[in-house]
Design an enzyme around this catalytic site. Sequence first.
Site, short mmCIF file in Angstrom:
data_model
loop_
_atom_site.label_atom_id
_atom_site.label_comp_id
_atom_site.label_asym_id
_atom_site.label_seq_id
_atom_site.Cartn_x
_atom_site.Cartn_y
_atom_site.Cartn_z
N GLU A 91 33.46 -13.04 -8.23
CA GLU A 91 32.24 -13.51 -8.89
C GLU A 91 32.17 -13.02 -10.33
O GLU A 91 32.42 -11.85 -10.62
CB GLU A 91 31.00 -13.02 -8.12
CG GLU A 91 30.93 -13.51 -6.68
CD GLU A 91 30.79 -15.03 -6.56
OE1 GLU A 91 30.54 -15.69 -7.59
OE2 GLU A 91 30.95 -15.53 -5.44
N ARG A 101 17.97 -19.85 1.19
CA ARG A 101 18.12 -21.05 2.03
C ARG A 101 17.72 -20.74 3.47
O ARG A 101 17.25 -21.61 4.20
CB ARG A 101 19.59 -21.46 1.93
CG ARG A 101 20.05 -22.68 2.66
CD ARG A 101 21.55 -22.90 2.43
NE ARG A 101 22.36 -21.70 2.69
CZ ARG A 101 22.77 -21.30 3.90
NH1 ARG A 101 22.47 -22.00 4.97
NH2 ARG A 101 23.51 -20.21 4.03
N CYS A 154 23.39 -11.74 -1.57
CA CYS A 154 24.58 -11.32 -2.34
C CYS A 154 24.32 -11.38 -3.84
O CYS A 154 24.63 -10.44 -4.57
CB CYS A 154 25.79 -12.19 -1.97
SG CYS A 154 26.42 -11.82 -0.32
N HIS A 180 33.28 -12.44 -2.93
CA HIS A 180 32.90 -13.18 -1.73
C HIS A 180 34.17 -13.49 -0.91
O HIS A 180 35.21 -13.76 -1.49
CB HIS A 180 32.21 -14.51 -2.09
CG HIS A 180 30.71 -14.42 -2.02
ND1 HIS A 180 29.90 -14.73 -3.10
CD2 HIS A 180 29.87 -14.07 -1.01
CE1 HIS A 180 28.62 -14.57 -2.73
NE2 HIS A 180 28.59 -14.17 -1.47
#
Length: 223
Positions: A91, A101, A154, A180
Amino acid sequence: MAPCTPAAPLPPPTLLLTGFDPFGGDTANPSLQIAQALQGQRIAGLQVQAQTLPTVFATALPVLEQALARWQPRLVVCLGQAGGRAAIGLERVGINLQDARIPDNVGAQPIDTPVVPGGPAAYFATLPVKAMRQAVLRAGVPCELSYTAGSFVCNHVLYGLLHHVAQQAPAARPRAGFIHVPWLPGQGEPCLPLATMVRGVYEALWAAALQPHDLAVAGGTLH
Ligand code: PCA
């Protein structure tokens, strides 16, 4: 004259490696299994200290900040599961946004709220991601740069970590970032075996520990 007693050897500097507990109905989280597999490893003179983070907006950062205060690491790498991805993802950026979500592990689901009210829009990770990608690919493990850590826990942790580090004096700042990882076999497709992901993260950590600046920043041409 008093006999000269040798000073106790200093403990090696720490590489803090975090993984999250399972979330969203899963019973496993590869990020935690990878961190635990690498606990105690020596990587370029740094000792890996694994730490579990709860997949909980309210407590993930306090737990991480406690570990930072305890271990004073030189390097901080947080790991998280990104179901649906096929490669290890390095990342590059954390954004000041929480837009969940699904609910976290205590049922909280913040929508369109900042991680740090009034904080900057984003922070870049301070890891040499291109050198890391090259090292992971050389080991035969799929790896890519990623420009979004999402907007769930995250990203919350990546942004909060980089914000926390940015408050420290430049000389005291550990280098910090986020990786990730895909699902494990049995969690869904695409997936990677645990041993493959452990090898990939191990190689990434070696590159991060050895390479103070990114290859591109240092004049390399790795794009
Ligand atoms: N992945 C989630 C949170 C915990 C984890 O392992 C995410 O990508 O936000």
